[in-house]
Design a protein around this motif. Structure first.
Motif, PDB file in Angstrom:
ATOM      1  N   GLU A   1      38.624  39.775  51.656  1.00  0.00           N
ATOM      2  CA  GLU A   1      40.079  39.693  51.803  1.00  0.00           C
ATOM      3  C   GLU A   1      40.558  38.296  52.224  1.00  0.00           C
ATOM      4  O   GLU A   1      41.748  37.997  52.152  1.00  0.00           O
ATOM      5  CB  GLU A   1      40.603  40.760  52.770  1.00  0.00           C
ATOM      6  N   ASP A   2      39.651  37.434  52.663  1.00  0.00           N
ATOM      7  CA  ASP A   2      40.013  36.073  53.050  1.00  0.00           C
ATOM      8  C   ASP A   2      39.785  35.058  51.930  1.00  0.00           C
ATOM      9  O   ASP A   2      40.130  33.884  52.080  1.00  0.00           O
ATOM     10  CB  ASP A   2      39.204  35.647  54.278  1.00  0.00           C
TER      11      ASP A   2
ATOM     12  N   LYS B   1      35.033  36.971  54.462  1.00  0.00           N
ATOM     13  CA  LYS B   1      35.297  38.328  53.969  1.00  0.00           C
ATOM     14  C   LYS B   1      36.017  38.252  52.627  1.00  0.00           C
ATOM     15  O   LYS B   1      36.721  37.280  52.343  1.00  0.00           O
ATOM     16  CB  LYS B   1      36.173  39.076  54.966  1.00  0.00           C
TER      17      LYS B   1
ATOM     18  N   GLU C   1      40.653  36.295  41.165  1.00  0.00           N
ATOM     19  CA  GLU C   1      41.510  35.923  42.297  1.00  0.00           C
ATOM     20  C   GLU C   1      41.684  34.407  42.377  1.00  0.00           C
ATOM     21  O   GLU C   1      42.794  33.914  42.597  1.00  0.00           O
ATOM     22  CB  GLU C   1      40.916  36.466  43.594  1.00  0.00           C
TER      23      GLU C   1
ATOM     24  N   SER D   1      41.108  34.445  48.890  1.00  0.00           N
ATOM     25  CA  SER D   1      42.256  33.754  48.269  1.00  0.00           C
ATOM     26  C   SER D   1      42.728  32.575  49.093  1.00  0.00           C
ATOM     27  O   SER D   1      42.892  31.462  48.572  1.00  0.00           O
ATOM     28  CB  SER D   1      43.418  34.721  48.055  1.00  0.00           C
TER      29      SER D   1
END
Length: 119
Positions: A54-55, A52, A84, A57
């Motif tokens: 959001e995962d 995903k 990022e 990083s």
């Protein structure tokens, strides 16, 4: 000195594959992370990120550290995944190499070590 390169998205075409082959021929290690489907066309042996957004990083930090990465190579420093990755890796790696479109010389690619916004 042997370096360990981590490639993210590159320009369309064989540029990153040819660069990786040259670096490997000189004894360096290259790993390519494929972020979207088009990456697979130009670099089929890359590692596909399937997590995903959001995962990303945490995943890219773990991947880079696990491999002992010394250098990050990417095309354009403003793509969300690239921004990022630079933000979380800039203090952990020796060098970041940002390739960009040749603004002053159309059809050329330029190299900006560190990227314009992240020095």
């Amino acid at each position: 000195m042997k370096r360990i390169f981590l490639f993210l998205q590159g320009p369309i075409g064989p540029c990153f594959r040819l660069l990786a082959e040259r670096l490997q021929a000189e004894g360096h290690v290259v790993t390519k992370i494929n972020i979207w489907g088009g990456d697979i066309v130009d670099f089929p042996n890359g590692i596909c990120y399937r997590g995903k957004a959001e995962d990303w990083s945490n995943w890219i930090i773990e991947e880079a550290m696990r491999r002992g990465t010394t250098d990050l190579v990417l095309f354009g420093d403003q793509r969300p995944a690239h921004r990022e990755a630079i933000a979380v890796l800039k203090d952990k790696l020796e060098r970041i190499h940002v390739l960009e479109e040749g603004y002053f010389r159309p059809d050329w690619v330029t190299l900006d070590r560190g990227g314009g916004k992240f020095r």
